[in-house]
Scaffold this motif. Structure first.
Motif, short mmCIF file in Angstrom:
data_model
loop_
_atom_site.label_atom_id
_atom_site.label_comp_id
_atom_site.label_asym_id
_atom_site.label_seq_id
_atom_site.Cartn_x
_atom_site.Cartn_y
_atom_site.Cartn_z
N VAL A 1 -9.45 35.64 14.78
CA VAL A 1 -10.45 34.69 14.54
C VAL A 1 -11.51 34.77 15.53
CG1 VAL A 1 -11.27 32.14 14.46
CG2 VAL A 1 -9.15 32.92 13.74
N ARG A 2 -12.69 35.21 15.28
CA ARG A 2 -13.69 35.70 16.06
C ARG A 2 -15.21 35.02 15.61
NH1 ARG A 2 -9.85 37.32 18.16
NH2 ARG A 2 -9.34 39.63 18.72
N ALA A 3 -15.70 34.24 16.76
CA ALA A 3 -17.18 33.65 16.49
C ALA A 3 -18.02 35.05 16.41
CB ALA A 3 -17.53 32.80 17.32
N VAL A 4 -18.61 35.26 15.17
CA VAL A 4 -19.56 36.44 14.99
C VAL A 4 -21.02 35.82 15.11
CG1 VAL A 4 -18.04 37.83 13.74
CG2 VAL A 4 -19.53 36.22 12.45
N ALA A 5 -21.15 34.46 15.34
CA ALA A 5 -22.69 33.91 15.58
C ALA A 5 -22.37 32.60 16.25
CB ALA A 5 -23.53 33.78 14.32
N LEU A 6 -23.05 32.43 17.34
CA LEU A 6 -22.74 31.12 18.03
C LEU A 6 -23.99 30.44 18.64
CD1 LEU A 6 -20.43 29.18 19.64
CD2 LEU A 6 -20.68 30.89 21.44
N GLU A 7 -24.05 29.13 18.60
CA GLU A 7 -25.25 28.64 19.38
C GLU A 7 -24.51 27.03 20.08
OE1 GLU A 7 -29.44 26.01 18.79
OE2 GLU A 7 -28.56 27.46 17.25
N GLU A 8 -24.50 27.42 21.25
CA GLU A 8 -24.39 26.11 22.18
C GLU A 8 -25.66 25.44 22.40
OE1 GLU A 8 -21.50 26.35 25.40
OE2 GLU A 8 -20.67 28.29 24.74
N SER A 9 -25.84 24.53 21.92
CA SER A 9 -27.33 23.99 21.60
C SER A 9 -27.89 23.08 22.79
CB SER A 9 -27.47 22.91 20.52
OG SER A 9 -26.63 21.70 20.60
N GLY A 10 -26.68 22.50 23.53
CA GLY A 10 -26.87 21.45 24.69
C GLY A 10 -27.54 20.34 24.22
N ASP A 11 -27.36 20.08 22.87
CA ASP A 11 -28.03 18.82 22.32
C ASP A 11 -27.23 17.87 22.63
OD1 ASP A 11 -30.35 20.02 21.24
OD2 ASP A 11 -29.47 20.24 19.53
N ALA A 12 -27.70 16.70 23.04
CA ALA A 12 -26.78 15.32 23.35
C ALA A 12 -27.39 14.37 22.35
CB ALA A 12 -26.99 15.05 24.76
N VAL A 13 -26.16 13.39 22.05
CA VAL A 13 -26.35 12.14 21.33
C VAL A 13 -25.78 10.97 21.98
CG1 VAL A 13 -26.17 10.99 19.25
CG2 VAL A 13 -26.17 13.80 19.01
N ALA A 14 -26.76 10.17 22.68
CA ALA A 14 -26.04 8.97 23.44
C ALA A 14 -25.55 7.96 22.56
CB ALA A 14 -27.41 8.31 24.12
N ALA A 15 -24.53 7.11 23.04
CA ALA A 15 -24.14 5.91 22.39
C ALA A 15 -25.05 5.29 21.56
CB ALA A 15 -23.11 5.25 23.41
N GLY A 16 -24.95 4.98 20.24
CA GLY A 16 -25.87 4.32 19.63
C GLY A 16 -26.96 4.96 19.31
N ALA A 17 -26.94 6.26 19.51
CA ALA A 17 -28.11 6.96 18.80
C ALA A 17 -27.73 7.70 17.65
CB ALA A 17 -28.55 7.85 20.03
N SER A 18 -28.69 8.50 17.16
CA SER A 18 -28.51 9.48 15.91
C SER A 18 -28.96 10.72 16.11
CB SER A 18 -28.51 8.59 14.51
OG SER A 18 -30.13 8.41 14.54
N LEU A 19 -28.58 11.81 15.29
CA LEU A 19 -29.44 13.14 15.18
C LEU A 19 -29.35 13.73 14.04
CD1 LEU A 19 -30.99 15.25 17.21
CD2 LEU A 19 -28.65 16.25 17.54
N LYS A 20 -30.40 14.02 13.45
CA LYS A 20 -30.24 15.16 12.31
C LYS A 20 -31.17 16.45 12.57
CE LYS A 20 -30.80 15.27 7.34
NZ LYS A 20 -31.19 14.40 5.87
N LYS A 21 -30.47 17.61 12.40
CA LYS A 21 -31.20 18.89 12.79
C LYS A 21 -30.44 19.96 12.30
CE LYS A 21 -32.01 21.76 17.34
NZ LYS A 21 -31.99 21.61 18.69
#
Length: 387
Positions: A250-270
């Motif tokens: 199993v090899r990750a051939v494409a990877l993004e560690e976004s650094g995006d955070a979602v605080a408690a009670g919040a939402s994110l669509k991306k």
């Protein structure tokens, strides 16, 4: 300048036999496979009463043949078929199956003879695992070869000088109809939190072509009291060696560690966009590649499409892909989405193209990085044109 049909040729060193083929890639349509056809040219004066044969083989190989048992050299013939082409066993007209063969026979003369093989429907496609930078000589692959040789009989010892070996490929293309676009969701409850975290992920389609960006839509509703510290999205290649060990790479051939955070009670669509490419994964051990004919013409291995009812154990190396979405919250919350990664089906050759002028190119050899320069092994590439 009029268009030309390229014909690939290779002669034995002693000139007793030569092989002429109009293509090197043969398509597995799942319900059928393109037949392997070509023409053998013989020189009766060099043969001196010997016979000429042609062989189609499919081999699973791990390591070079000169490695000892402790070096885990391994070679298994998955399939082999032989034909005697000279003296001919049947009339030329009866054994000529394609228009290109007929044209080659007219061009090459009376000492040219056709050959024709049909693949069984349970063979794997051409694929290999990329060796690491320090894996000198190690090579794990499913390979197809056409071999022509002259000998007293099919069982007699064959001299290298009287042998021609050509690597070909068995390939699959993306199905014309793509499946349903994958989507997945999960809900995670936490201790000391009244409300859960909800994660949804989806792709815009199921089948992607090599080099095409993959859009991953991620929708997070974090009603919990936990903070999402990071979002990691990857495209994983899963290569399973089913023939003898069932090992999975199993090899990750494409990877993004976004650094995006979602605080408690919040939402994110991306939407995250990843493009798996071989150029970003060169020299990574265990990455599966499509079978290659020359150094430049390969890519990440295509997804394996297996005919229903075929025993997977004979298929050598099976390849699949998945998108992984992981949320880092102290631990992990993750989902996976299966996808198919393949080449689009090329345009079919027009019948009119068979009337165009033929140009002959020599088969020459090229090697996977780390492989030894062995006369009897290697991959085929085209060289300079020769008439």
């Amino acid at each position: 300048m009029s268009p030309k049909n390229v014909i690939f040729k290779k002669m034995a060193k002693d000139k007793s036999v030569g092989v002429y083929m109009a293509k090197r890639d043969f398509v597995d349509h799942v319900d059928s496979v393109d037949p392997v056809d070509g023409v053998i040219l013989v020189d009766p004066e060099v043969l001196k009463g010997k016979k000429a044969f042609v062989q189609l083989s499919c081999t699973f190989r791990y390591g070079r043949e000169d490695m000892d048992v402790m070096g885990i050299a391994f070679r298994k013939e998955i399939y082999m078929a032989n034909r005697q082409v000279y003296p001919p066993m049947q009339d030329k007209e009866q054994s000529t199956h394609t228009k290109m063969q007929g044209k080659l026979l007219r061009k090459l003369g009376d000492n040219a003879f056709p050959f024709f093989f049909e693949f069984p429907d349970n063979l794997p496609c051409s694929v290999g695992l990329q060796p690491g930078p320090k894996d000198s000589g190690k090579h794990c692959a499913v390979e197809f070869e056409v071999k022509a040789f002259s000998a007293e009989s099919q069982e007699a010892k064959v001299r290298k000088r009287s042998t021609v070996r050509l690597m070909i490929r068995k390939v699959q293309y993306a199905p014309e109809k793509s499946g349903t676009a994958p989507s997945v969701e999960t809900t995670r409850d936490f201790v000391m939190s009244d409300k859960p975290l909800h994660l949804e992920a989806s792709l815009d389609k199921e089948t992607y072509y090599h080099g095409e960006p993959i859009n991953v839509c991620v929708n997070i509703t974090n009603s919990s009291n936990k903070n999402v510290k990071n979002i990691i999205v990857s495209v994983d290649q899963v290569a399973t060696v089913v023939l003898y060990s069932n090992d999975s790479y199993v090899r990750a051939v494409a990877l993004e560690e976004s650094g995006d955070a979602v605080a408690a009670g919040a939402s994110l669509k991306k939407v995250y966009t990843l493009t798996p490419l071989l150029v970003c994964n060169q020299e990574r051990q265990g990455i599966a590649l499509d079978g290659k004919l020359k150094h430049e013409d390969t890519n990440l291995a295509s997804s394996s499409i297996v005919k229903e009812g075929v025993l997977k154990e004979v298929l050598g190396i099976l390849v699949s892909y998945r998108v992984m979405v992981k949320l880092i919250i102290g631990g992990e919350v993750g989902v996976e989405l299966p996808l198919t990664l393949m080449h689009p089906k090329p345009d079919l050759v027009r019948e009119s193209e068979l009337e165009e002028e033929m140009v002959f190119e020599e088969f020459k050899r090229s090697y996977l990085k780390g492989m030894a320069d062995d006369e009897e092994e290697g991959n085929v590439s085209t060289g300079d044109a020769a008439s």
